[in-house]
Design a protein around this motif. Structure first.
Motif, PDB file in Angstrom:
ATOM      1  N   GLN A  27      -4.186  35.318  -3.653  1.00 46.97           N
ATOM      2  CA  GLN A  27      -5.538  35.085  -4.161  1.00 46.97           C
ATOM      3  C   GLN A  27      -6.031  33.712  -3.725  1.00 46.97           C
ATOM      4  O   GLN A  27      -5.308  32.716  -3.824  1.00 46.97           O
ATOM      5  CB  GLN A  27      -5.563  35.177  -5.684  1.00 46.97           C
ATOM      6  CG  GLN A  27      -5.215  36.554  -6.238  1.00 46.97           C
ATOM      7  CD  GLN A  27      -5.095  36.563  -7.752  1.00 46.97           C
ATOM      8  OE1 GLN A  27      -4.500  35.675  -8.340  1.00 46.97           O
ATOM      9  NE2 GLN A  27      -5.656  37.579  -8.390  1.00 46.97           N
ATOM     10  N   THR A  28      -7.262  33.674  -3.268  1.00 45.98           N
ATOM     11  CA  THR A  28      -7.908  32.414  -2.906  1.00 45.98           C
ATOM     12  C   THR A  28      -9.243  32.334  -3.624  1.00 45.98           C
ATOM     13  O   THR A  28     -10.089  33.206  -3.462  1.00 45.98           O
ATOM     14  CB  THR A  28      -8.133  32.322  -1.383  1.00 45.98           C
ATOM     15  OG1 THR A  28      -6.878  32.470  -0.702  1.00 45.98           O
ATOM     16  CG2 THR A  28      -8.745  30.986  -1.004  1.00 45.98           C
ATOM     17  N   GLY A  29      -9.433  31.317  -4.455  1.00 48.21           N
ATOM     18  CA  GLY A  29     -10.684  31.206  -5.194  1.00 48.21           C
ATOM     19  C   GLY A  29     -10.441  30.631  -6.569  1.00 48.21           C
ATOM     20  O   GLY A  29      -9.376  30.079  -6.849  1.00 48.21           O
TER      21      GLY A  29
ATOM     22  N   ILE B  47      -1.751  43.093  -2.292  1.00 49.09           N
ATOM     23  CA  ILE B  47      -3.140  42.849  -2.692  1.00 49.09           C
ATOM     24  C   ILE B  47      -3.553  41.465  -2.204  1.00 49.09           C
ATOM     25  O   ILE B  47      -2.858  40.480  -2.457  1.00 49.09           O
ATOM     26  CB  ILE B  47      -3.326  42.931  -4.222  1.00 49.09           C
ATOM     27  CG1 ILE B  47      -3.039  44.335  -4.742  1.00 49.09           C
ATOM     28  CG2 ILE B  47      -4.746  42.524  -4.610  1.00 49.09           C
ATOM     29  CD1 ILE B  47      -3.139  44.466  -6.255  1.00 49.09           C
ATOM     30  N   THR B  48      -4.686  41.403  -1.512  1.00 50.35           N
ATOM     31  CA  THR B  48      -5.251  40.137  -1.048  1.00 50.35           C
ATOM     32  C   THR B  48      -6.679  40.025  -1.549  1.00 50.35           C
ATOM     33  O   THR B  48      -7.487  40.939  -1.342  1.00 50.35           O
ATOM     34  CB  THR B  48      -5.230  40.042   0.488  1.00 50.35           C
ATOM     35  OG1 THR B  48      -3.881  40.172   0.951  1.00 50.35           O
ATOM     36  CG2 THR B  48      -5.787  38.705   0.952  1.00 50.35           C
TER      37      THR B  48
ATOM     38  N   ASN C 181     -11.451  37.006  -9.727  1.00 48.52           N
ATOM     39  CA  ASN C 181     -10.685  38.191  -9.346  1.00 48.52           C
ATOM     40  C   ASN C 181      -9.532  38.462 -10.302  1.00 48.52           C
ATOM     41  O   ASN C 181      -9.001  37.555 -10.942  1.00 48.52           O
ATOM     42  CB  ASN C 181     -10.121  38.024  -7.930  1.00 48.52           C
ATOM     43  CG  ASN C 181     -11.235  37.941  -6.900  1.00 48.52           C
ATOM     44  OD1 ASN C 181     -12.197  38.684  -6.975  1.00 48.52           O
ATOM     45  ND2 ASN C 181     -11.102  37.030  -5.947  1.00 48.52           N
ATOM     46  N   LEU C 182      -9.119  39.713 -10.389  1.00 52.36           N
ATOM     47  CA  LEU C 182      -7.978  40.139 -11.201  1.00 52.36           C
ATOM     48  C   LEU C 182      -7.161  41.124 -10.387  1.00 52.36           C
ATOM     49  O   LEU C 182      -7.706  42.087  -9.841  1.00 52.36           O
ATOM     50  CB  LEU C 182      -8.454  40.798 -12.500  1.00 52.36           C
ATOM     51  CG  LEU C 182      -7.373  41.453 -13.366  1.00 52.36           C
ATOM     52  CD1 LEU C 182      -6.394  40.401 -13.880  1.00 52.36           C
ATOM     53  CD2 LEU C 182      -8.004  42.214 -14.525  1.00 52.36           C
ATOM     54  N   ALA C 183      -5.841  40.889 -10.296  1.00 50.08           N
ATOM     55  CA  ALA C 183      -4.969  41.777  -9.523  1.00 50.08           C
ATOM     56  C   ALA C 183      -3.751  42.146 -10.355  1.00 50.08           C
ATOM     57  O   ALA C 183      -3.180  41.309 -11.049  1.00 50.08           O
ATOM     58  CB  ALA C 183      -4.535  41.098  -8.229  1.00 50.08           C
TER      59      ALA C 183
ATOM     60  N   GLU D 145       6.167  38.483  -5.014  1.00 50.04           N
ATOM     61  CA  GLU D 145       5.622  37.227  -4.484  1.00 50.04           C
ATOM     62  C   GLU D 145       4.156  37.082  -4.890  1.00 50.04           C
ATOM     63  O   GLU D 145       3.351  37.994  -4.693  1.00 50.04           O
ATOM     64  CB  GLU D 145       5.751  37.183  -2.961  1.00 50.04           C
ATOM     65  CG  GLU D 145       5.266  35.889  -2.331  1.00 50.04           C
ATOM     66  CD  GLU D 145       5.524  35.824  -0.836  1.00 50.04           C
ATOM     67  OE1 GLU D 145       4.806  35.095  -0.138  1.00 50.04           O
ATOM     68  OE2 GLU D 145       6.455  36.524  -0.373  1.00 50.04           O
ATOM     69  N   ILE D 146       3.826  35.926  -5.458  1.00 46.24           N
ATOM     70  CA  ILE D 146       2.455  35.616  -5.855  1.00 46.24           C
ATOM     71  C   ILE D 146       2.059  34.275  -5.223  1.00 46.24           C
ATOM     72  O   ILE D 146       2.776  33.281  -5.387  1.00 46.24           O
ATOM     73  CB  ILE D 146       2.296  35.533  -7.387  1.00 46.24           C
ATOM     74  CG1 ILE D 146       2.599  36.887  -8.036  1.00 46.24           C
ATOM     75  CG2 ILE D 146       0.882  35.081  -7.754  1.00 46.24           C
ATOM     76  CD1 ILE D 146       2.575  36.850  -9.557  1.00 46.24           C
TER      77      ILE D 146
END
Length: 241
Positions: free
Chosen positions: A57-59, A32-33, A39-41, A77-78
């Motif tokens: 995640q970027t933001g 997931i990118t 955002n929520l993943a 990996e996060i």
């Protein structure tokens, strides 16, 4: 059944076994990118031979939640770049498992859990201000978590229960940082270590078990350190400069 028929059937079975390949291991992968705010993943992987999951995640104000259970080989990996990020990762009943969490920004938080994982490995890095990380490992062994934090007001806590032949490493650079390590019923854990560079840092290590070693190194003014060991064959060392 006559001998000729038996021979024919045996030949067919043998030929079929050569033509049909063996069953391959079950492998699953998720990625997931996200780019943007709010955002929520989430990724959950259960019951497979090999699982792999990545969240990037970027933001601002992102949340990542990752869970893996009942697998032979697992990789989680996060990666988060931005403000107010939260990372949660859990692995349970797995073998050859690892968690990597990287956070860059302000007020990042990470909660990582490994339960009945052998061997286990956690690598984390947080760069920014007001970072907080909690790692809990139960009933596992070999390797262990490595935590790196750069900034001011960072907090790192690692808890291990019923672990053996594992190590813990916490490295913090900045001011007013706090590092805590707690081990319960540990056996031959090699190298519980806390290294802090900066002023007004605090370190605490508590250990029960046998043949465990620990060390605290603090470079800077106003540092405080405490250590408690219960059991046989344990070793402890504190250096302040």
């Amino acid at each position: 059944m006559n001998a000729l028929l038996k021979a024919a059937i045996a030949a067919i079975v043998l030929q079929w076994s050569l033509l049909v390949p063996a069953a391959t291991a079950q492998e699953i992968s998720a990625n997931i990118t996200q780019a943007g705010a709010g955002n929520l993943a989430g990724i959950t992987q259960i019951d497979s031979d090999s699982v792999e999951a990545r969240i990037a995640q970027t933001g601002s104000r992102n949340v990542a939640n990752l869970g893996q259970e009942a697998a032979y080989i697992t990789s989680a990996e996060i990666t988060q770049r931005g403000n107010d990020n939260v990372a949660v990762a859990r692995q349970k009943d797995t073998l050859l498992s690892g968690i990597v969490a990287r956070q860059t920004g302000q007020r990042n938080s990470a909660q990582l859990l490994q339960d009945s994982v052998f061997p286990f490995l956690i690598q984390t890095s947080q760069t920014g201000t007001d970072n907080d990380i909690v790692i809990v490992e139960r009933a596992g062994g070999f390797a262990g978590p490595v935590v790196t934090q750069e900034g001011n007001g960072n907090r790192a806590r690692v808890e291990q229960y019923l672990d053996y032949y594992s190590g813990i490493g916490i490295s913090q650079t900045g001011l007013r940082n706090l590092a805590e390590i707690t081990q319960t019923d540990a056996y031959m854990t090699d190298g519980m270590s806390i290294t802090q560079q900066g002023a007004d840092n605090r370190a605490s290590i508590s250990n029960t078990g046998q043949f465990n070693s620990m060390s605290v190194t603090q470079l800077g003014n106003g540092a405080t350190a405490s250590a408690s060991q219960s059991g046989t064959g344990n070793q402890g060392f504190i250096l302040q400069h």
